[in-house]
Design an enzyme around this catalytic site. Structure first.
Site, PDB file in Angstrom:
ATOM      1  N   VAL A  44      40.003  32.969  39.229  1.00  0.00           N
ATOM      2  CA  VAL A  44      38.807  33.585  38.648  1.00  0.00           C
ATOM      3  C   VAL A  44      39.204  34.648  37.634  1.00  0.00           C
ATOM      4  O   VAL A  44      38.636  34.752  36.545  1.00  0.00           O
ATOM      5  CB  VAL A  44      37.934  34.207  39.770  1.00  0.00           C
ATOM      6  CG1 VAL A  44      36.863  35.114  39.197  1.00  0.00           C
ATOM      7  CG2 VAL A  44      37.322  33.114  40.626  1.00  0.00           C
ATOM      8  N   GLU A 206      18.183  47.569  39.300  1.00  0.00           N
ATOM      9  CA  GLU A 206      19.026  47.837  40.480  1.00  0.00           C
ATOM     10  C   GLU A 206      18.101  48.295  41.614  1.00  0.00           C
ATOM     11  O   GLU A 206      17.260  49.154  41.418  1.00  0.00           O
ATOM     12  CB  GLU A 206      20.052  48.928  40.114  1.00  0.00           C
ATOM     13  CG  GLU A 206      20.787  49.566  41.269  1.00  0.00           C
ATOM     14  CD  GLU A 206      21.543  48.584  42.167  1.00  0.00           C
ATOM     15  OE1 GLU A 206      22.335  47.790  41.645  1.00  0.00           O
ATOM     16  OE2 GLU A 206      21.305  48.604  43.389  1.00  0.00           O
ATOM     17  N   ASP A 315      40.503  38.081  47.592  1.00  0.00           N
ATOM     18  CA  ASP A 315      39.060  38.256  47.796  1.00  0.00           C
ATOM     19  C   ASP A 315      38.584  37.653  49.116  1.00  0.00           C
ATOM     20  O   ASP A 315      37.627  38.136  49.722  1.00  0.00           O
ATOM     21  CB  ASP A 315      38.272  37.586  46.657  1.00  0.00           C
ATOM     22  CG  ASP A 315      38.312  38.396  45.367  1.00  0.00           C
ATOM     23  OD1 ASP A 315      39.046  39.397  45.315  1.00  0.00           O
ATOM     24  OD2 ASP A 315      37.603  38.018  44.405  1.00  0.00           O
ATOM     25  N   ALA A 323      41.767  42.100  41.534  1.00  0.00           N
ATOM     26  CA  ALA A 323      42.949  41.283  41.274  1.00  0.00           C
ATOM     27  C   ALA A 323      44.236  41.953  41.757  1.00  0.00           C
ATOM     28  O   ALA A 323      45.098  41.306  42.354  1.00  0.00           O
ATOM     29  CB  ALA A 323      43.038  40.995  39.778  1.00  0.00           C
ATOM     30  N   HIS A 447      50.767  66.654  24.674  1.00  0.00           N
ATOM     31  CA  HIS A 447      49.564  67.200  24.029  1.00  0.00           C
ATOM     32  C   HIS A 447      49.448  66.636  22.615  1.00  0.00           C
ATOM     33  O   HIS A 447      50.463  66.499  21.931  1.00  0.00           O
ATOM     34  CB  HIS A 447      49.679  68.720  23.949  1.00  0.00           C
ATOM     35  CG  HIS A 447      48.522  69.358  23.232  1.00  0.00           C
ATOM     36  ND1 HIS A 447      47.284  69.488  23.824  1.00  0.00           N
ATOM     37  CD2 HIS A 447      48.397  69.857  21.971  1.00  0.00           C
ATOM     38  CE1 HIS A 447      46.457  70.067  22.954  1.00  0.00           C
ATOM     39  NE2 HIS A 447      47.109  70.303  21.826  1.00  0.00           N
TER      40      HIS A 447
HETATM   41  C1  LIG Z   1      33.286  38.883  35.618  1.00  0.00           C
HETATM   42  C2  LIG Z   1      34.380  39.400  36.490  1.00  0.00           C
HETATM   43  C3  LIG Z   1      35.178  40.434  36.060  1.00  0.00           C
HETATM   44  C4  LIG Z   1      36.204  40.905  36.855  1.00  0.00           C
HETATM   45  N1  LIG Z   1      36.958  41.932  36.391  1.00  0.00           N
HETATM   46  C5  LIG Z   1      37.970  42.401  37.150  1.00  0.00           C
HETATM   47  C6  LIG Z   1      38.802  43.435  36.666  1.00  0.00           C
HETATM   48  O1  LIG Z   1      38.640  43.922  35.557  1.00  0.00           O
HETATM   49  N2  LIG Z   1      39.809  43.867  37.457  1.00  0.00           N
HETATM   50  C7  LIG Z   1      40.027  43.343  38.709  1.00  0.00           C
HETATM   51  O2  LIG Z   1      40.949  43.782  39.390  1.00  0.00           O
HETATM   52  N3  LIG Z   1      39.247  42.369  39.191  1.00  0.00           N
HETATM   53  C8  LIG Z   1      38.231  41.876  38.444  1.00  0.00           C
HETATM   54  N4  LIG Z   1      37.462  40.863  38.918  1.00  0.00           N
HETATM   55  C9  LIG Z   1      37.724  40.369  40.277  1.00  0.00           C
HETATM   56  C10 LIG Z   1      38.938  39.427  40.279  1.00  0.00           C
HETATM   57  O3  LIG Z   1      38.689  38.350  39.412  1.00  0.00           O
HETATM   58  C11 LIG Z   1      39.216  38.948  41.681  1.00  0.00           C
HETATM   59  O4  LIG Z   1      39.348  40.039  42.549  1.00  0.00           O
HETATM   60  C12 LIG Z   1      40.494  38.132  41.735  1.00  0.00           C
HETATM   61  O5  LIG Z   1      40.417  37.026  40.880  1.00  0.00           O
HETATM   62  C13 LIG Z   1      40.757  37.653  43.160  1.00  0.00           C
HETATM   63  O6  LIG Z   1      41.935  36.931  43.187  1.00  0.00           O
HETATM   64  P1  LIG Z   1      42.215  35.840  44.305  1.00  0.00           P
HETATM   65  O7  LIG Z   1      43.629  35.428  44.104  1.00  0.00           O
HETATM   66  O8  LIG Z   1      41.801  36.349  45.624  1.00  0.00           O
HETATM   67  O9  LIG Z   1      41.263  34.615  44.011  1.00  0.00           O
HETATM   68  P2  LIG Z   1      40.614  33.927  42.697  1.00  0.00           P
HETATM   69  O10 LIG Z   1      41.065  34.568  41.446  1.00  0.00           O
HETATM   70  O11 LIG Z   1      39.183  33.866  43.022  1.00  0.00           O
HETATM   71  O12 LIG Z   1      41.265  32.500  42.748  1.00  0.00           O
HETATM   72  C14 LIG Z   1      41.016  31.605  43.785  1.00  0.00           C
HETATM   73  C15 LIG Z   1      41.374  30.208  43.314  1.00  0.00           C
HETATM   74  O13 LIG Z   1      41.359  29.344  44.442  1.00  0.00           O
HETATM   75  C16 LIG Z   1      40.800  28.108  44.060  1.00  0.00           C
HETATM   76  N5  LIG Z   1      40.337  27.390  45.256  1.00  0.00           N
HETATM   77  C17 LIG Z   1      39.259  27.657  46.025  1.00  0.00           C
HETATM   78  N6  LIG Z   1      39.189  26.757  47.036  1.00  0.00           N
HETATM   79  C18 LIG Z   1      40.248  25.926  46.894  1.00  0.00           C
HETATM   80  C19 LIG Z   1      40.728  24.801  47.615  1.00  0.00           C
HETATM   81  N7  LIG Z   1      40.123  24.336  48.714  1.00  0.00           N
HETATM   82  N8  LIG Z   1      41.840  24.159  47.177  1.00  0.00           N
HETATM   83  C20 LIG Z   1      42.508  24.613  46.083  1.00  0.00           C
HETATM   84  N9  LIG Z   1      42.097  25.673  45.364  1.00  0.00           N
HETATM   85  C21 LIG Z   1      40.977  26.327  45.762  1.00  0.00           C
HETATM   86  C22 LIG Z   1      39.673  28.545  43.128  1.00  0.00           C
HETATM   87  O14 LIG Z   1      39.241  27.456  42.327  1.00  0.00           O
HETATM   88  C23 LIG Z   1      40.365  29.638  42.326  1.00  0.00           C
HETATM   89  O15 LIG Z   1      41.027  29.122  41.194  1.00  0.00           O
HETATM   90  C24 LIG Z   1      36.429  40.337  38.129  1.00  0.00           C
HETATM   91  C25 LIG Z   1      35.649  39.277  38.581  1.00  0.00           C
HETATM   92  C26 LIG Z   1      34.634  38.806  37.776  1.00  0.00           C
HETATM   93  C27 LIG Z   1      33.799  37.658  38.275  1.00  0.00           C
END
Ligand SMILES: Cc1cc2nc3c(=O)[nH]c(=O)nc-3n(C[C@H](O)[C@H](O)[C@H](O)COP(=O)(O)OP(=O)(O)OC[C@H]3O[C@@H](n4cnc5c(N)ncnc54)[C@H](O)[C@@H]3O)c2cc1C
Length: 475
Positions: A44, A206, A315, A323, A447
Site C-alpha cells: 500500500v 468530522e 498494519d 510504514a 543557525h
Molecule cells: C493514502 C495513504 C497515505 C499514507 N501515508 C503514509 C505516510 O506518509 N507514512 C507512513 O508511515 N504510512 C503511511 N500510510 C500507511 C502505510 O501505507 C501503511 O502503514 C503501510 O503500507 C503498512 O505496511 P504493511 O507492510 O503492513 O502492509 P501493506 O503496505 O498494506 O502491504 C500489504 C500487502 O500484502 C498484500 N496481501 C494482502 N493479502 C495477501 C495475500 N493473501 N497474499 C499475498 N499478498 C497479500 C497486499 O496486496 C499488499 O500489497 C499511508 C496509507 C495511505 C492509505
C-alpha cells in the site's frame, strides 16, 4: 547462525513490513519466498499510500508557495495543470521505487511470486499465481504482512465513480469542482490539501469536535487556521447520515448540533474514515493464529503469533498503522526467527501528518499524559521567535518538549510547522537515547534553521532562551 541458514521463510505481502522482513531474512542467509499480488514489492505504501500521496503533496506545496510568494513581492501567474503529465510523473515515481525493490529482491535471490497466499495449515501455503497457476509450498516459518485497506461505513457505501476512497483519490482522474472529505484524520486532510491546491472547493466533515482526533490541540490549531483559508468549510461535530447519487453530484445529508445546511450536493466525496486490517487470509482458521476483536492478529514482542511457526507484522497487527513501524517490526520478526535476543519495544514511534503546516510528534503526547494523569513539564518554543521561520514567512509553527519533572528526561517531542516531518527525527533519537533537556540545550544546532527550535525549547525549559523571555522556573 548456522541453524537459521537452512530455514525456508515465506512472507505474505510485499509492503514495507513484508519486503523489509524478506530482505533481512535473505541477508541473514535464509531461503525466502515473498508473495504479493503486484508485479513488484511495495504494498500500500508505495502503490496506494505514502509515496503517491507525498508526490502529490509536493505538487500542492509548489502551487501554494507560488501563490503565497505574492506576499513576498514575487508574483507568478496562476499555474496551468496538465493532469495526464502530473499523473504519469506520480506513476513514474512509484515505478522507479517498486522496480528498484524488484531489483533488490532479485539481487538477494528471493523467490518473488506475484500472486496470493492462503493457508493449508501452519506451515503449508496454497499459492495462486497471477498467471493462473498454483501450488502448495511448505515452509519452516511464515510471516504475515498483509497490511490494511480503507474502512467503509455501511451508510456511506455507494457504488459510484463520484465516491472515492484514498486509493481512487490518488488516481487523480479529474479535479472535482467540489469535494467533500468525510473524516478529518491524516489521510483525509492530506488528500484534501492536494485537491484544494489543484482547484477543488474542499469541505471536510468530522464527527468529533476537532480535526486529527488524538493529536494535541495546540499542534492542530495552526493547521486548522490555515485549513480554514484553503478549504471551503470545516464541519465539526457533524456526521454524514446519508449519501445519494444524483445527475450532478452526490447529495449528502448532515447531522449534528452545529449543522446549518442539512443537505448539500458535492461533485465528489472522499471517504477516509480509517483503515481495517487484512486478517481474512483464507485458511487462517486452519492455524492457531488468534485475531482480536478489531481484526488485529495477536502477537508477542517478537511478533510471533499464537501459532509458533507464524509471525505477523505491520498494519495487520495493530496501531499505529505506519510504514516505518511495519518495517521495524519486520526486522524484529526475522531476527527473532534467526534466534537473536530481540523484542519490538520502541520508546517512540514518530507520527507525521504531511499537511501544510506539517504536524509531527514522537514519544509521550500531552493528550496521553493528561489521560494517564501523568505529571510532565512542557516547554514550548513558538516559531514567531525563530529567525528561520521568519525568513520562510512561516511563523505559525510551534516546537514543544515534554519532560520528566524529576529527571528532566525527554519524554515527548511535538512540532507543528513547515518541515516538521523532517525535524522530528531528532526528537526520536533524543527519546531513544534517553536524552535530558540539558543534552538538547547544550547541543549546538546550526543557525538559522528550524532545527534550532528543538534546542530553543530546551532553553525555554531552563529559562535561558535568548530568543524569548521566560522567567526561570522556581528552584
Ligand atoms: C493514502 C495513504 C497515505 C499514507 N501515508 C503514509 C505516510 O506518509 N507514512 C507512513 O508511515 N504510512 C503511511 N500510510 C500507511 C502505510 O501505507 C501503511 O502503514 C503501510 O503500507 C503498512 O505496511 P504493511 O507492510 O503492513 O502492509 P501493506 O503496505 O498494506 O502491504 C500489504 C500487502 O500484502 C498484500 N496481501 C494482502 N493479502 C495477501 C495475500 N493473501 N497474499 C499475498 N499478498 C497479500 C497486499 O496486496 C499488499 O500489497 C499511508 C496509507 C495511505 C492509505
Amino acid at each position: 547462525m548456522t541453524e537459521t541458514t537452512n530455514l525456508h521463510i515465506a512472507v505474505i505481502g510485499g509492503g514495507p513490513g513484508g519486503y523489509a522482513a524478506a530482505f533481512l531474512a535473505a541477508d541473514l542467509g535464509m531461503k525466502v519466498t515473498l508473495i504479493d499480488p503486484e508485479l513488484n514489492p511495495g504494498g500500500v505504501c508505495l502503490y496506494r499510500g505514502c509515496i503517491p500521496s507525498k508526490a502529490l503533496l509536493h505538487v500542492a506545496k509548489l502551487i501554494t508557495e507560488s501563490r503565497d510568494a505574492k506576499n513576498l513581492g514575487v508574483e507568478f501567474s496562476e499555474p496551468k495543470l496538465d493532469l495526464p503529465r502530473l499523473r504519469s510523473w506520480k506513476e513514474g515515481v512509484i515505478k522507479k521505487l517498486t522496480g528498484g525493490l524488484g531489483q533488490l529482491s532479485k539481487q538477494r535471490k528471493i523467490e518473488y511470486i506475484q500472486g496470493k497466499a492462503a493457508f493449508e495449515n501452519s506451515t503449508i501455503l496454497r499459492i495462486s499465481r497471477a498467471d493462473g497457476s498454483g501450488d502448495s509450498i511448505s515452509f519452516d516459518r511464515i510471516i504475515i504482512a498483509t497490511g490494511s485497506r480503507p474502512a467503509i461505513i455501511p451508510s456511506l457505501r455507494l457504488d459510484s465513480p463520484r465516491m472515492m476512497d484514498s486509493t481512487s483519490a490518488l488516481d487523480l482522474n479529474d479535479v472535482p469542482s467540489s469535494l467533500l472529505v468525510i473524516g478529518g484524520g491524516y489521510i483525509g486532510l492530506e488528500l484534501g490539501t492536494v485537491y484544494a491546491a489543484l482547484g477543488s472547493k474542499v469541505s471536510v466533515v468530522e464527527m468529533l469536535p476537532g480535526l486529527l482526533p488524538g493529536a494535541d490541540r495546540d499542534l492542530v490549531l495552526p493547521l486548522h487556521k490555515r485549513m480554514e483559508k484553503i478549504f471551503a468549510s470545516i464541519l465539526l461535530n457533524t456526521t454524514v447520515a446519508s449519501v445519494k447519487e444524483e445527475t450532478n453530484g452526490i447529495r449528502v445529508t448532515f447531522e449534528g448540533p452545529e449543522v446549518k445546511e442539512r443537505e448539500k450536493v458535492f461533485d465528489k466525496a472522499l471517504v477516509s474514515v480509517g483503515r481495517k486490517p487484512n486478517y481474512e487470509i483464507p485458511g487462517l482458521d486452519e492455524t492457531k493464529v488468534k485475531v482480536d476483536q478489531r481484526g488485529f492478529i495477536q502477537v508477542n514482542k517478537q511478533l510471533q503469533t499464537t501459532d509458533p511457526s507464524i509471525y505477523a507484522i505491520g498494519d495487520v497487527v495493530g496501531e499505529p498503522m505506519l510504514a516505518h513501524k511495519a518495517s521495524h517490526e519486520g526486522r524484529t520478526a526475522v531476527e527473532a526467527i534467526a534466534g537473536h535476543k530481540v523484542a519490538f519495544e520502541p520508546n517512540s514511534i514518530p507520527a507525521v501528518v504531511f499537511t501544510d503546516p506539517e504536524i509531527a510528534w514522537c514519544g509521550l503526547t500531552e493528550t496521553q499524559a493528561q489521560r494517564e494523569n501523568r505529571e510532565v513539564k512542557v516547554a514550548r518554543f513558538p516559531w514567531v521567535a525563530s529567525g528561520r521561520a521568519l525568513t520562510l514567512d512561516r511563523t505559525e509553527g510551534l516546537t514543544k518538549l515534554l519532560l520528566d519533572p524529576q529527571t528532566e528526561r525527554v519524554l515527548g517531542v511535538a512540532i507543528v510547522g513547515a518541515g516538521a516531518g523532517e525535524l522530528i527525527a531528532e526528537g526520536v533519537l533524543a527519546i531513544e537515547m534517553g536524552a535530558l533537556a540539558q543534552d538538547i540545550a547544550l547541543t549546538i544546532h546550526p543557525h538559522p534553521t528550524l532545527s534550532e527550535t528543538i534546542m530553543q525549547s530546551a532553553e525555554v525549559f531552563f529559562g535561558t532562551s535568548t530568543d524569548l523571555y521566560r522567567p526561570k522556573p522556581a528552584p
